[in-house]
Structures are given as structure tokens and as C-alpha cells.
Design an enzyme around this catalytic site. Structure first.
Site, PDB file in Angstrom:
ATOM      1  N   SER A  91      69.117  50.009  55.880  1.00 41.63           N
ATOM      2  CA  SER A  91      69.269  51.232  56.275  1.00 41.63           C
ATOM      3  C   SER A  91      69.433  51.483  57.928  1.00 41.63           C
ATOM      4  O   SER A  91      69.528  52.503  58.503  1.00 41.63           O
ATOM      5  CB  SER A  91      68.184  52.388  55.663  1.00 41.63           C
ATOM      6  OG  SER A  91      68.266  52.488  54.410  1.00 41.63           O
ATOM      7  N   LYS A  94      72.624  53.193  59.036  1.00 40.82           N
ATOM      8  CA  LYS A  94      72.549  54.484  59.098  1.00 40.82           C
ATOM      9  C   LYS A  94      72.634  55.133  60.462  1.00 40.82           C
ATOM     10  O   LYS A  94      73.085  56.011  60.692  1.00 40.82           O
ATOM     11  CB  LYS A  94      71.218  55.193  58.484  1.00 40.82           C
ATOM     12  CG  LYS A  94      71.271  55.070  56.831  1.00 40.82           C
ATOM     13  CD  LYS A  94      70.137  55.700  56.473  1.00 40.82           C
ATOM     14  CE  LYS A  94      70.152  56.029  54.719  1.00 40.82           C
ATOM     15  NZ  LYS A  94      69.881  54.386  54.107  1.00 40.82           N
ATOM     16  N   TYR A 176      64.005  61.796  52.319  1.00 39.63           N
ATOM     17  CA  TYR A 176      64.882  60.559  52.853  1.00 39.63           C
ATOM     18  C   TYR A 176      65.736  60.188  51.538  1.00 39.63           C
ATOM     19  O   TYR A 176      65.278  60.067  50.559  1.00 39.63           O
ATOM     20  CB  TYR A 176      64.035  59.382  53.166  1.00 39.63           C
ATOM     21  CG  TYR A 176      64.467  58.332  53.622  1.00 39.63           C
ATOM     22  CD1 TYR A 176      65.194  58.227  54.942  1.00 39.63           C
ATOM     23  CD2 TYR A 176      64.842  57.107  52.863  1.00 39.63           C
ATOM     24  CE1 TYR A 176      65.955  57.250  55.425  1.00 39.63           C
ATOM     25  CE2 TYR A 176      65.564  56.065  53.517  1.00 39.63           C
ATOM     26  CZ  TYR A 176      66.136  56.100  54.650  1.00 39.63           C
ATOM     27  OH  TYR A 176      66.683  55.033  55.078  1.00 39.63           O
ATOM     28  N   GLU A 298      64.633  57.691  64.357  1.00 36.47           N
ATOM     29  CA  GLU A 298      63.345  58.570  64.192  1.00 36.47           C
ATOM     30  C   GLU A 298      62.657  58.226  65.471  1.00 36.47           C
ATOM     31  O   GLU A 298      62.579  57.263  66.108  1.00 36.47           O
ATOM     32  CB  GLU A 298      62.680  57.853  62.715  1.00 36.47           C
ATOM     33  CG  GLU A 298      63.168  58.392  61.337  1.00 36.47           C
ATOM     34  CD  GLU A 298      63.154  57.457  60.405  1.00 36.47           C
ATOM     35  OE1 GLU A 298      62.219  56.655  60.821  1.00 36.47           O
ATOM     36  OE2 GLU A 298      63.891  57.399  59.502  1.00 36.47           O
ATOM     37  N   LYS A 341      63.938  52.343  63.404  1.00 31.17           N
ATOM     38  CA  LYS A 341      64.443  52.522  62.198  1.00 31.17           C
ATOM     39  C   LYS A 341      64.154  51.324  61.255  1.00 31.17           C
ATOM     40  O   LYS A 341      64.478  50.021  61.847  1.00 31.17           O
ATOM     41  CB  LYS A 341      65.886  52.853  62.175  1.00 31.17           C
ATOM     42  CG  LYS A 341      66.680  53.055  60.680  1.00 31.17           C
ATOM     43  CD  LYS A 341      66.478  54.474  60.180  1.00 31.17           C
ATOM     44  CE  LYS A 341      66.735  54.817  58.989  1.00 31.17           C
ATOM     45  NZ  LYS A 341      66.036  53.993  57.887  1.00 31.17           N
ATOM     46  N   SER A 344      66.351  47.928  54.462  1.00 32.00           N
ATOM     47  CA  SER A 344      65.990  47.074  53.442  1.00 32.00           C
ATOM     48  C   SER A 344      67.006  46.879  52.566  1.00 32.00           C
ATOM     49  O   SER A 344      67.793  48.012  52.237  1.00 32.00           O
ATOM     50  CB  SER A 344      64.599  47.290  52.847  1.00 32.00           C
ATOM     51  OG  SER A 344      63.430  47.704  53.609  1.00 32.00           O
TER      52      SER A 344
END
Length: 388
Positions: A91, A94, A176, A298, A341, A344
């Protein structure tokens, strides 16, 4: 007056030049050795405890890159992790999808305030079309689940979104979700009138200076593609899935991920409009528990305690809906900010964090999906010791 022979003069000049550069080289070597000791202390116990076959850790301090490799990329072939080893980022992909979306916004092709039906007419008028593009980029839309149901395919994805009934009011909660961020990336590609993978590999990566990152690993790089290992230590790589490229599909080297970290620390090194695109991913939009949710990244106030950082990356934050509060878009949410961030896949685990104000950052890539709290603890410990 003392007269020196030409040879004597040459030897003295060489000695002066050598004396000027020797301390610099010695300092660089000492710095690398010091950072290696810090990284070793945090990483080696993780590899031993969780039986992680291989890891690559890249660190940047005041613009200087350091990359350290550990263990094996392939247990079967006894192939060591090297600078060219490709890991699945999970991720962390992202954050790259979010950067592409921010780039499309800077170009005037995508608006975060628009509704998905603007770019995907099949969704116009459906319940999900009441949400904004921003909602899908921050997981604050309609309560979409963590994963697509097994029966959803590429062919039925549009029907899935069209028939979806929102589970929460727009912006009321963060849940999420791969379908949420996947739709965000899909809308971005539609706005750019491009295939998503093409946009990433031909537009985004080159402008970010990422030369060894792929959505589609070319045959020439397959020998560098590490094998991941599941909880039973069986080799595996990611499986095909709906919108996988947009959500967790990037493969990259530690050095390339660090280049991405470095341009996030100092976007000024980028040309317009990519500089503005990267800066756009640093805007905080929603306060959610211990952290602030932006596009991809984040955010936490720096310095941040390990407890707060782990809470922001906890199972509760990943698996459950959490109340969200919309922030006024303006100055940064915190005077100093740590961005992070996790990522996985079935056989890989990663963590990225950086603090622009301190010019420090780290990328930790592993070919095993070991627990997130351990990754965050290692990253926190390393950055704490690197901070000037």
C-alpha cells in the site's frame, strides 16, 4: 629565498590536496558506519524474531542517501538482497497513486471536489456518485470495505460501484479501503485519458527520478524481483486482483523509494507542475484519531511518541471505521510533521516515513509480511537517532 625543485613542488601540492579531501572522505565513512550501526540495531532483531529472509533499508539524512541490504531475495536460489532487488511495496503504492492524482489536479484535468460520475459516466446518478473524488482518496466516502468481495472481477467492478449503497455520510468516517483508493486511481487515469499503468510508468516515475520502479515488471528485471514469503515461509508473489495497480501494485528498489522520499522532503528539486503535485499530497484533510489523513500519506506531529505512531498505524485504524473530522484546508496541520505509510502484500512488508523539517527519511522493505507494530518501532527508533 628558498627555491624548490619541480618534483618537490609537485609532491607538496599533492600532499595539500590530499589533506583537504582525506577528512571529508573519513567523515563520510564515519557517517555511513554510524548510520549502519543504528540501522543494524533496529533491523537485525526483527529479521531474527520474525524469520524475515531479506530486507533493504534506505536512509536519507540532509540529502545524503545510505542503503543497507540484508539477507536473501530468494531462499531457494540463495540470492542475496542487492541494490537492484525489487520488492513489492504493497500500500505504499497508494502514495504514488495519490501523487499521480495530485498531478492530474495541478494540470486541471481532475478536481477533488467533483463527483465520480464526471469521469466515469456509468456511475452518474448512482448513490456512490454523491461522494466526491476527495472522499475516495482519503477513505472518507461511503464506507467501502477493506477488500473487494471475491466475486467482483474487472468486468463487474463498475456494477459493484454502481450498486453500492453508502454505509456512512460523506466525510463522517474514515474506513481504510482498497476499493476506495482503487476507484480514486481509476478516476485519475480516466481524467488523464490514459491507462493507469502507462501514466505511472511513463509520466510519474520519470519525473520523480524513479528509474527502477514498475507496475509491470519487465522481463529484463524479473531476475531482480525478490520472492516474498508467507507466514509458513513458502515463496509467493502478489496475485492478480481488481484495481491492484492502483492500490498495492508497485515493485521497486530501496534506493528508488528513497528518491521518492527525498523529493517529498524537498519538492523544490522538481520541475513544475510535479513540485506542486508532491506538495499537494502533504495537505491534511481529515483528523482521524491519532493522525491526519492526506492524499496517500498519513501525518503526525513531530516529534511523535512511538505509542501515537503505532496507534495511527494500528489494526483498529486499518480494519475498522473511525470517526473523521474535516479540516480547513490551509497551513499544515502541524508545525513539524512526520509523514508515513505502511504497505503489505501476502509475502512482503514495508514502511516509509520522513520529516521534511529535519531532512530525514527512511524506507524499510522486506520480503515477508511481518507485524506492522514492529516496522513502526524500527522506523521510529532509527529516525529518532538520525534527527539532528
Amino acid at each position: 629565498m628558498l627555491t624548490l625543485s619541480p618534483n618537490r613542488t609537485k609532491r607538496i601540492a599533492i600532499a595539500i590536496v590530499a589533506s583537504c579531501f582525506a577528512p571529508l572522505n573519513s567523515h563520510a565513512a564515519d557517517s555511513d558506519a554510524r548510520i549502519r550501526a543504528i540501522v543494524d540495531k533496529a533491523i537485525r532483531p526483527i529479521m531474527a524474531e520474525y524469520k524475515v529472509p531479506g530486507m533493504a533499508v534506505a536512509v536519507t539524512v540532509d540529502g545524503q542517501a545510505h542503503v543497507f541490504n540484508y539477507g536473501l531475495a530468494s531462499v531457494k536460489d540463495n540470492t542475496p538482497v542487492g541494490d537492484a532487488t525489487l520488492f513489492e511495496l504493497g500500500s505504499i503504492s497508494k502514495t504514488l497513486t495519490a501523487t499521480l492524482a495530485s498531478y492530474a489536479q495541478v494540470l486541471g484535468k481532475l478536481s477533488l471536489d467533483e463527483h465520480p460520475g464526471t469521469y466515469m459516466p456509468e456511475l452518474k446518478g448512482s448513490p456512490i456518485d454523491k461522494m466526491s473524488v476527495l472522499n475516495f482518496g482519503t477513505y472518507t466516502g461511503s464506507g467501502l470495505p477493506l477488500q473487494f468481495p471475491d466475486e467482483v472481477t474487472d468486468a463487474t467492478m463498475t456494477d459493484y460501484f454502481r450498486q453500492w449503497k453508502p454505509q456512512a455520510a460523506s466525510g463522517a468516517q474514515r474506513r481504510y479501503s482498497n476499493p476506495s483508493l482503487g476507484l480514486f486511481g481509476h478516476l485519475t487515469a480516466l481524467a488523464l485519458k490514459s491507462d493507469f499503468s502507462d501514466a505511472m510508468e511513463q509520466q510519474l516515475f520519470p519525473q520523480l527520478g524513479m528509474k527502477t520502479s514498475y507496475v509491470r515488471v519487465p522481463e529484463s528485471e524479473m531476475a531482480n524481483y525478490a520472492w516474498g514469503y508467507d507466514e509458513d515461509n513458502l515463496p509467493r508473489r502478489m496475485d492478480p486482483a481488481v484495481l491492484v495497480a492502483q492500490t498495492y501494485g508497485v515493485r521497486s528498489t530501496a534506493a528508488d523509494v528513497l528518491r521518492f522520499v527525498q523529493v517529498n522532503i524537498d519538492p523544490q528539486r522538481l520541475d513544475e507542475p510535479m513540485r506542486r503535485a508532491v506538495e499537494g499530497t502533504h495537505v491534511g484533510y481529515f483528523k482521524v484519531g491519532a493522525m491526519v489523513q492526506g492524499l496517500g500519506w498519513e501525518q503526525f506531529p513531530y516529534p511523535v511518541t512511538l505509542q501515537r505512531l503505532q496507534a495511527g498505524n494500528s489494526r483498529t485504524m486499518i480494519m475498522e471505521p473511525n470517526a473523521a473530522k474535516r479540516l480547513t484546508v490551509g497551513p499544515a496541520a502541524f508545525a513539524k510533521t512526520l509523514f508515513d505509510k505502511t504497505g503489505s502484500t501476502g509475502g512482503f512488508g514495508s514502511y516509509v516515513a520522513f520529516v521534511p523539517e529535519k531532512k530525514i527519511g527512511i524506507a524499510i522493505l522486506a520480503n515477508k509480511n511481518y507485524p506492522i507494530p514492529a516496522r513502526v518501532k524500527a522506523g521510529h527508533a532509527i529516525l529518532k537517532q538520525l534527527a539532528p
